[in-house]
Design an enzyme around this catalytic site. Structure first.
Site, PDB file in Angstrom:
ATOM      1  N   ALA A   1     -16.982 -12.587 -31.715  1.00 29.71           N
ATOM      2  CA  ALA A   1     -18.091 -12.018 -32.469  1.00 29.71           C
ATOM      3  C   ALA A   1     -18.591 -13.111 -33.399  1.00 29.71           C
ATOM      4  O   ALA A   1     -17.812 -13.724 -34.102  1.00 29.71           O
ATOM      5  CB  ALA A   1     -17.621 -10.808 -33.278  1.00 29.71           C
ATOM      6  N   CYS A   2     -19.892 -13.345 -33.426  1.00 27.24           N
ATOM      7  CA  CYS A   2     -20.384 -14.604 -33.964  1.00 27.24           C
ATOM      8  C   CYS A   2     -21.702 -14.447 -34.702  1.00 27.24           C
ATOM      9  O   CYS A   2     -22.289 -13.381 -34.755  1.00 27.24           O
ATOM     10  CB  CYS A   2     -20.580 -15.596 -32.810  1.00 27.24           C
ATOM     11  SG  CYS A   2     -19.337 -15.475 -31.524  1.00 27.24           S
ATOM     12  N   GLY A   3     -22.163 -15.578 -35.256  1.00 23.85           N
ATOM     13  CA  GLY A   3     -23.500 -15.683 -35.824  1.00 23.85           C
ATOM     14  C   GLY A   3     -24.343 -16.597 -34.947  1.00 23.85           C
ATOM     15  O   GLY A   3     -23.900 -17.678 -34.560  1.00 23.85           O
TER      16      GLY A   3
ATOM     17  N   ASN B   1     -23.561 -13.647 -29.127  1.00 16.75           N
ATOM     18  CA  ASN B   1     -22.758 -12.869 -30.066  1.00 16.75           C
ATOM     19  C   ASN B   1     -22.485 -11.533 -29.411  1.00 16.75           C
ATOM     20  O   ASN B   1     -23.409 -10.754 -29.187  1.00 16.75           O
ATOM     21  CB  ASN B   1     -23.502 -12.667 -31.386  1.00 16.75           C
ATOM     22  CG  ASN B   1     -22.775 -11.682 -32.300  1.00 16.75           C
ATOM     23  OD1 ASN B   1     -21.561 -11.520 -32.210  1.00 16.75           O
ATOM     24  ND2 ASN B   1     -23.523 -11.023 -33.173  1.00 16.75           N
TER      25      ASN B   1
END
Length: 905
Positions: free
Chosen positions: A18-20, A246
Site C-alpha cells: 500500500a503506497c503513495g 497503490n
C-alpha cells in the site's frame, strides 16, 4: 506450440503493498528541471504513506519514472566516448547487477542488444550518494549501471523501442539460465527509472543525476512504497517500466495463469513470437510488477497506455445505464481479450509522452488531481502533495471508480475520463464486431426416479447433513443457509469420515489494506457473466476475437448444459471422469493421466468447450473427485500451452454447496452444472417443488458473489482460475501437480489417500445395506464426527469451574475435576492441528529453579491479542483487560481504540 515450463507463483509469495503515488506533467511538453523537482517534492510529501525499517532509515522503496532527458544523456555519452548523438536518438537502460555477476551479465547485455541491431554505445556509472541510505538498504545495494544506446538512423522510434524490449527479454532469459542476480529497471528510448530501497526524501539525494539542473523533463511519475506483508527489495521498488500502483491485485494468480495459457497464441509483427516474449510474466515480481509486465507487452504491440489499462482494469461497464453505447461496446469487446486484473488499485502510468492515472472499478484507492492555467497538471494519492498557489488552479478534483485522467504532452492535451473513453471507443467498429451468441432460457430439468437418486447421492458422498442443512434451505429460500461462525470438527485430513476433496481447501479473504466488498450494496460493480470458447491472440484486434458463447452466470442446470452441448457455434467434447473401482486406489493416477491425455488431444483437435462429466456412476465405476479432475486438466493444458484454446465446463454430481462451486470456478471452470443436487432439491421441499432448482441456482449465485466479494473481487471472470484458496492436509506432490501455486500447509494426503474417498462412498452406495449416513458435521451426534465442544466435554468443564467454593477454600476439589477434564481431553483422538503437537524432552539437565525468572516478572511480557470492541462484546473486551491488569500483563485495545472511561483502570 509448446512453451517453456512455467512455475506458477504461490499466492503467499507474491508481494503486495500500500503506497503513495502521483505524477507531475507539463501539458505542453515543456521540459524543465522544475518539473522534476516538483515531482520529488510531491514524493517527499507522501513519505508518510511509505514504510521504514527498524533502523528508521531504510525505506520500503521509492523512485521516479521520467521521459529520457536526451540532452543530458547525449552529453554524458560525449563525455564518456567522445561520440556525438542527437538527443532524440538516445536510449538508456538502468540495470541492477551483483558484484559476482557484473562482468558476464554486462557482456550478455551487449550481446543481446547487438543481436537485435541496437549496439551498446557505453556503460555509465550514475553518481550516487550511499551515505544517505539506511543500514539495511546499504547492505543490499546493487551495482547500479546505465547502458547508453543510440538509435540507428535507419530505425523508426517505435521499431527501436520494440527491439530494446526484445533484447531485454533475451537478456532476462540468459540471466535466469545463468543464475545471475541481475535486474533491468528500465531499457527504453522514451523513459528511464530511478528507484531503489529508499525512503522518499532519499531519492533526490541518493541519485545525484536528479539534482543536476540539466536533467530537464516534461513529466515525472513518483511512488513511495509501503510493503504490507513481505520484505522490500531494491528490485521491487516502484515505479516499474510503465506504471506504479497503490493497492493489490486480488486476482493475480488467475491473471498470471491466463496470460501463461495465452502465451502460445501471442504473436505480432517485429519478431514478437511466443519464444521471443518469454518470460511474459516475471514470476518473481510483485503483483504490481506482473501487471506492468503484461501492460508493457500490450503497449509494445500497438495500443497506447490508456487503451491498455482500460482493457486490463475495466470500469464497471456491465450495469451502468447511462454509459454511451460505443463505450459499452469497447468494454464488451475487450472482455473477450482479457480478464480483469481486479482489486483496489490507483495506477499512475507514463510512456514518456502520455502520462496519466486511473482507478479500479470500485474506486478503492484515492487519487486527487489539479491543473493550472499555465499547463501544469498533477495527480497524487492526496491533495496538496504538490504545493501550488491556489490562484494558479483552473481545476481541482478526484478520480471516481473506473475513471481515468491523461496528459498528452506531445499534443498538449489534458484529457478527462469521458473524452478518453470516447476516443478509445472510436478506434474500431467494436459494436459491429461483437458476436452475441447466447444460450436460450432454461426449459427445466429432466425428472429422476427416487431409487436412482438415492443411490447416486450415496455414491457422491451426500450425507443427511448435506441434505437437511445445505440443500433444503437453499431450495426453499433461494439463499445460502446461515450458521454460526467457526467449525469445531477436525480438518478433512484428520477426519475418520470420507470428507469431499473440497473440504481440504479454505477460501482466502481480504485483509491488511485490502477491503472486501458488500455484494448487495455494491451490486452495480458485481458481475457473474462468463464467456466460453477459445481465446484469440491478445496482441491484435479482429472480429474473430468475439466468437464466444456468453452466459449470464457460470451456474447451469441440466437443460442448459444439454443446450450448450448441442449449440452449433463452438466445438464441444465431453470427457468422462469415471474410473473402474475394481482397480483400487492405485488406479487413480492412471485415470488422471488418461483424462489429461484425452483433454490434450481434444483441444489440439479444435475443441473449444471441454465438458468434464461424472455421469454414469454404477456398480463398476466411481468418480474422480471433480476438483481433482478439473485441476489436473487445467494445469496440464497450461503446461502444454493449450489452455487458452478451450473453456472447461464441470458436469458433476459432487458439488452441492457454495464453497464447492466457488472452488471449481476458482480452479478454472467457466461453468458448473451440479446436476445431482439439482435433481435432488425438488424432493426436499413440500411447496412448489418445481421452483426448487431455480431457488437452488439463485442461492449458489448469491453465495458465489459473497465469496468473491470477501476477497474484494467484483467479476467472476476475474475470479475464474484465480485459485484464491489454500489447502490443508494435501501432499506437496499432489498440490504441485494439480493445484500448482496454491499455498499448502502440513502436507498429508497423497493421491492414493484421496482415491479412498470416492471408493468409500461407492462401497456404501452399492453395498448390501445402503443408507444415507448422518455424521453430525453441524450438530454433535453420538457415533458421528468428533467435535471439540461435544456436550460431555463441556459439562465436565462446567463442573470444574463451577465447583462450589473453588475460590474460597475448595480449590483442590475444583482442580481435581479440571484434571479429569484435561485427562479426557488428552485421551480423545486429535481434533485440531495443535493436538498433534507434543513437548520435546529436554536434551540436557533441567534448569535449577532458582535461576528461573520470577513468575511476576515473566508475566510482564505477556499480552492479549488486539481485538477491537465490536469484534467482541464490551463485556468480553473488559474481562480480558481486567485479567491482564490482574496478572500485570498488557492488553491491547485493537484498532477500535480505548473507551475514555477505562483510562487509568
Amino acid at each position: 506450440m509448446k512453451i517453456p515450463a512455467f512455475k506458477m507463483p504461490v499466492a503467499d509469495a507474491i508481494e503486495r503493498g500500500a503506497c503513495g503515488v502521483g505524477f507531475v506533467a507539463d501539458q505542453h511538453g515543456r521540459a524543465s528541471a522544475e518539473i522534476l523537482q516538483l515531482g520529488l517534492s510531491g514524493l517527499v510529501n507522501l513519505q508518510h504513506r511509505g514504510g521504514l525499517d527498524a533502523d528508521n532509515k531504510t525505506g520500503d522503496g521509492a523512485g521516479v519514472l521520467t521521459p529520457i532527458p536526451g540532452a543530458f544523456f547525449s552529453a554524458a555519452l560525449a563525455q564518456l566516448t567522445g561520440q556525438q548523438a542527437a538527443p532524440e536518438r538516445m536510449a538508456v537502460g538502468m540495470f541492477f547487477f551483483r558484484p559476482a555477476h557484473l562482468e558476464p551479465a554486462a557482456a550478455a547485455v551487449g550481446h543481446a542488444l547487438a543481436a537485435h541491431g541496437v549496439p551498446l554505445a557505453a556503460w555509465r556509472k550514475p553518481p550516487i550518494n550511499p551515505d544517505v541510505l539506511g543500514p539495511q538498504a546499504r547492505a543490499r545495494i546493487p551495482l547500479i549501471r546505465q547502458a547508453l544506446i543510440v538509435r540507428p538512423a535507419h530505425l523508426a522510434a517505435a521499431e527501436f523501442e520494440q527491439r530494446l524490449f526484445l533484447a531485454r527479454k533475451a537478456f532476462e532469459r540468459e540471466s535466469a539460465a545463468q543464475g545471475w542476480s541481475a535486474y533491468v529497471a528500465s531499457l527504453s528510448g522514451r523513459t528511464v527509472v530511478y528507484k531503489g530501497l529508499l525512503h522518499a526524501p532519499q531519492v533526490g539525494s541518493f541519485y545525484l543525476d536528479l539534482a543536476d539542473p540539466h536533467f530537464a523533463v516534461s513529466s515525472v511519475v513518483f511512488h513511495q512504497r509501503y510493503s504490507t506483508n513481505t520484505l522490500p527489495t531494491w528490485e521491487r521498488a516502484q515505479p516499474f517500466r510503465l506504471l506504479c500502483h497503490n493497492g493489490e491485485i486480488n486476482t493475480i494468480q488467475g491473471n498470471v495463469a491466463w496470460v501463461q495459457a495465452r502465451t502460445a497464441q501471442l504473436e505480432a509483427a517485429g519478431g514478437f513470437t511466443p519464444a521471443a516474449l518469454q518470460p511474459v510474466i516475471d514470476a518473481t515480481g510483485s503483483d504490481s510488477a506482473m501487471l506492468d509486465n503484461y501492460a508493457e507487452l500490450l503497449w509494445q504491440t500497438g495500443r497506447d497506455l490508456p487503451h491498455v489499462l482500460s482493457m486490463l482494469l475495466p470500469m464497471a461497464w456491465e450495469k451502468l445505464p447511462d454509459l454511451p453505447a460505443a463505450v459499452r461496446d469497447f468494454y464488451a469487446y475487450h472482455a473477450h481479450l482479457a480478464e480483469p486484473w481486479d482489486g483496489p488499485a490507483a495506477i499512475v502510468f507514463s510512456d514518456g509522452r502520455v502520462v496519466g492515472a486511473t482507478l479500479d472499478r470500485n474506486g478503492l484507492r484515492p487519487l486527487r488531481y489539479a491543473a493550472t492555467r499555465d499547463g501544469l497538471v498533477y495527480a497524487a494519492s492526496e491533495i496538496g502533495a504538490v504545493l501550488l498557489d491556489a490562484g494558479r488552479l483552473t481545476c481541482l478534483g478526484k478520480l471516481g471508480p473506473g475513471q481515468m485522467l491523461a496528459v498528452d504532452t506531445q499534443r498538449g492535451q489534458l484529457l478527462g475520463d469521458a473524452e478518453i473513453k470516447a476516443q478509445l471507443a472510436a478506434r474500431q467498429p467494436y459494436g459491429q464486431w461483437l458476436c452475441n451468441w447466447q444460450l436460450p432460457a432454461s426449459a427445466g430439468n429432466p425428472a429422476n426416479t427416487q431409487a436412482v437418486l438415492s443411490t447416486e447421492l450415496l455414491a457422491f458422498g451426500y450425507t443427511h447433513d448435506d441434505v437437511v442443512f445445505t440443500l433444503r434451505p437453499m431450495a426453499e429460500e433461494g439463499a445460502e443457509p446461515v450458521g454460526s461462525m467457526g467449525d469445531d470438527t477436525p480438518p478433512a485430513v484428520m477426519s475418520a469420515k470420507p470428507r469431499p476433496l473440497f473440504n481440504y481447501f479454505r477460501q482466502r479473504f481480504a485483509e491488511v489494506t485490502n477491503p472486501p466488498i458488500d455484494p448487495l450494496r455494491e451490486g452495480l460493480v458485481m458481475s457473474l457473466q462468463v464467456r466460453l470458447g477459445a481465446r484469440a491472440n491478445a496482441l491484435c484486434e479482429t472480429p474473430a476475437h468475439t466468437r464466444h458463447l456468453q452466459l449470464p452466470s457460470p451456474l447451469l442446470d441440466a437443460a442448459q448444459l444439454q443446450q450448450l452441448c448441442s449449440q452449433p457455434h463452438l466445438p464441444v467434447q465431453t470427457l468422462s471422469t469415471l474410473w473402474p473401482v475394481a482397480s483400487g486406489s492405485a488406479a487413480l493416477q492412471a485415470a488422471l493421466d488418461a483424462l489429461c491425455s484425452a483433454a490434450l488431444t481434444a483441444v489440439a483437435g479444435g475443441c473449444q468447450l471441454l465438458v468434464l462429466s461424472d455421469r454414469g456412476v454404477d456398480a463398476q465405476h466411481s468418480l474422480l473427485p471433480a476438483l481433482l479432475a478439473l485441476g489436473a486438466v487445467h494445469h496440464h493444458l497450461i503446461r502444454a500451452g493449450l489452455r487458452g484454446r478451450t473453456s472447461l465446463v464441470v458436469d458433476s454430481g459432487e458439488p452441492r454447496s457454495v464453497h464447492d462451486v466457488a472452488a471449481l470456478v476458482g480452479y478454472g471452470a467457466s461453468a458448473v452444472c451440479p446436476y445431482l443436487a439439482l435433481a435432488a432439491v425438488p424432493t426436499l421441499v413440500k411447496q412448489q417443488p418445481e421452483l426448487a432448482p431455480a431457488h437452488y441456482i439463485k442461492a449458489l449465485e448469491k453465495g458465489l458473489l459473497k465469496v468473491m466479494s470477501k476477497m474484494g473481487i467484483s467479476t467472476v471472470e476475474a475470479y475464474c482460475g484465480a485459485q484464491i484458496f489454500e489447502c490443508i492436509g494435501l501432499h506437496a506432490d499432489l498440490v504441485d501437480a494439480h493445484f500448482s501455486g496454491t499455498p499448502a500447509h502440513l502436507g498429508g494426503s497423497t493421491l492414493a489417500d484421496v482415491a479412498r474417498i470416492p471408493l468409500a462412498w461407492h462401497a456404501l452406495a452399492f453395498g448390501t445395506e445402503p443408507a444415507m449416513p448422518s455424521p453430525g458435521y453441524y450438530k454433535f451426534k453420538r457415533g458421528g464426527e468428533l467435535h471439540a465442544f461435544e456436550p460431555e466435554m463441556v459439562k465436565r468443564l462446567h463442573r470444574a469451574v463451577r465447583t462450589p467454593g473453588a475460590n474460597n477454600g475448595h480449590f483442590a476439589d475444583g482442580y481435581s475435576l479440571f484434571r479429569e477434564f484435561a485427562a479426557e481431553l488428552q485421551a480423545r483422538p486429535p481434533i485440531a492441528i495443535r493436538d498433534l503437537l507434543a513437548a520435546r524432552p529436554l536434551a540436557h539437565a533441567p534448569i535449577q529453579l532458582e535461576t528461573v525468572e520470577a513468575r511476576t516478572t515473566i508475566l510482564h511480557r505477556f499480552s492479549v491479542a488486539a481485538m477491537s470492541h465490536g469484534a467482541i462484546s464490551s463485556e468480553a473486551h473488559e474481562t480480558l483487560a481486567l485479567a491482564m491488569n490482574a496478572l500485570g500483563a498488557s492488553s491491547n485495545s485493537g484498532e477500535g481504540g480505548e473507551d475514555p472511561a477505562r483510562y487509568g483502570t
